[in-house]
Design an enzyme around this catalytic site. Structure first.
Site, PDB file in Angstrom:
ATOM      1  N   ALA A 152       0.090 -25.637  -2.217  1.00 43.26           N
ATOM      2  CA  ALA A 152       0.602 -25.486  -3.429  1.00 43.26           C
ATOM      3  C   ALA A 152       0.230 -26.494  -4.623  1.00 43.26           C
ATOM      4  CB  ALA A 152       1.983 -25.231  -3.338  1.00 43.26           C
ATOM      5  N   ASN A 153       0.457 -26.009  -5.845  1.00 46.86           N
ATOM      6  CA  ASN A 153       0.323 -26.992  -6.922  1.00 46.86           C
ATOM      7  C   ASN A 153       1.624 -27.402  -7.199  1.00 46.86           C
ATOM      8  OD1 ASN A 153      -2.291 -26.990  -6.893  1.00 46.86           O
ATOM      9  ND2 ASN A 153      -2.705 -25.991  -8.794  1.00 46.86           N
ATOM     10  N   ARG A 154       1.961 -28.627  -8.119  1.00 47.83           N
ATOM     11  CA  ARG A 154       3.075 -28.801  -8.852  1.00 47.83           C
ATOM     12  C   ARG A 154       3.097 -28.223  -9.859  1.00 47.83           C
ATOM     13  NH1 ARG A 154       5.402 -33.404  -6.612  1.00 47.83           N
ATOM     14  NH2 ARG A 154       3.640 -35.213  -5.684  1.00 47.83           N
TER      15      ARG A 154
END
Ligand code: CTP
Ligand code: CA
Length: 223
Positions: free
Chosen positions: A33-35
């Protein structure tokens, strides 16, 4: 109370917005995932709805509740986000604020991957995700009149934003410097620069809600 056209500058317009991260499954218990807190995209959705727009928000997993007056569709992966965006078209305006994971594993495992005792990690074979902004920006039929993207960069902000404007067929890029010292990701403030083919507009540091309101005013002028 009836609001004047000045207070409802997006009345009658359909706006589709992406926000939050996407999660790409590795196996049933793990993901890439991304932040992203989703705060900026959710604030834009709420501000667009307050300006009279009919808003569809396509959101990756975040800890925020549905914004008032907004149809919110929750998704996990980039592929699901793209499908939901397509189903929300036609729209007058697209604002792609999601932090989409650039890659997913080529074949996610339906069983939990176990350590095999060798001390060696498994190799993850990554493939690129669909680019939602680029897809929307290059639509022939159903291309929204105004397509807005974001560029999160740690360096060469304007140069990178201009490249994204062109490559993705967008009309405007909201560029923000996400170097850790700016505390943008997860934070409540944002310092943005608006990049269009006409030039660059620098905005001062503001609360994400205020960035959203001013962006909606700008979008109303351009759409
Ligand atoms: N975006 C998208 N789909 C993707 C990747 C990005 O819709 N698969 C959108 C984002 O929502 C944002 C814009 O494209 O509006 C720019 O995202 P960014 O991650 O900054 O750009 P990338 O093209 O992915 O390039 P890189 O991460 O290599 O800088
Ligand atoms: Ca990216």
């Amino acid at each position: 109370a009836l609001l004047s056209p000045k207070e409802q500058p997006l009345k009658g317009k359909r706006v589709v917005i992406t926000a939050g991260p996407t999660l790409e499954a590795i196996d049933p218990v793990r993901y890439i995932a991304n932040r992203s807190s989703g705060k900026q995209g959710y604030a834009i959705a709420e501000a667009a709805a307050a300006a009279g727009a009919q808003v569809t928000l396509v959101s990756g997993p975040v800890s925020l509740g549905d914004p008032r007056g907004v149809e919110t569709i929750r998704v996990e992966s980039a592929s699901a986000m793209l499908a939901a965006v397509k189903s929300a078209l036609p729209a007058d305006v697209a604002v792609m604020a999601a932090a989409v994971a650039d890659w997913r594993v080529a074949h996610d495992s339906d069983q939990k991957i176990k350590k095999d005792g060798s001390g060696l990690p498994p190799a993850l074979n990554l493939i690129e995700n669909p680019d939602i902004l680029k897809t929307v920006g290059h639509l022939h039929e159903d291309r929204p009149k105004l397509v807005v993207g974001f560029a999160a960069e740690t360096n060469d902000l304007i140069e990178n934003a201009r490249g994204k404007l062109e490559r993705k067929g967008a009309d405007m890029i909201v560029a923000n410097d996400v170097s850790p010292e700016n505390n943008v990701m997860g934070g409540d403030n944002n310092t943005v620069r608006l990049v269009t083919r006409d030039g660059v507009e620098d905005w001062p540091k503001m609360a994400k809600e205020d960035v959203a309101k001013q962006l909606v005013t700008k979008i109303a002028e351009l759409s």
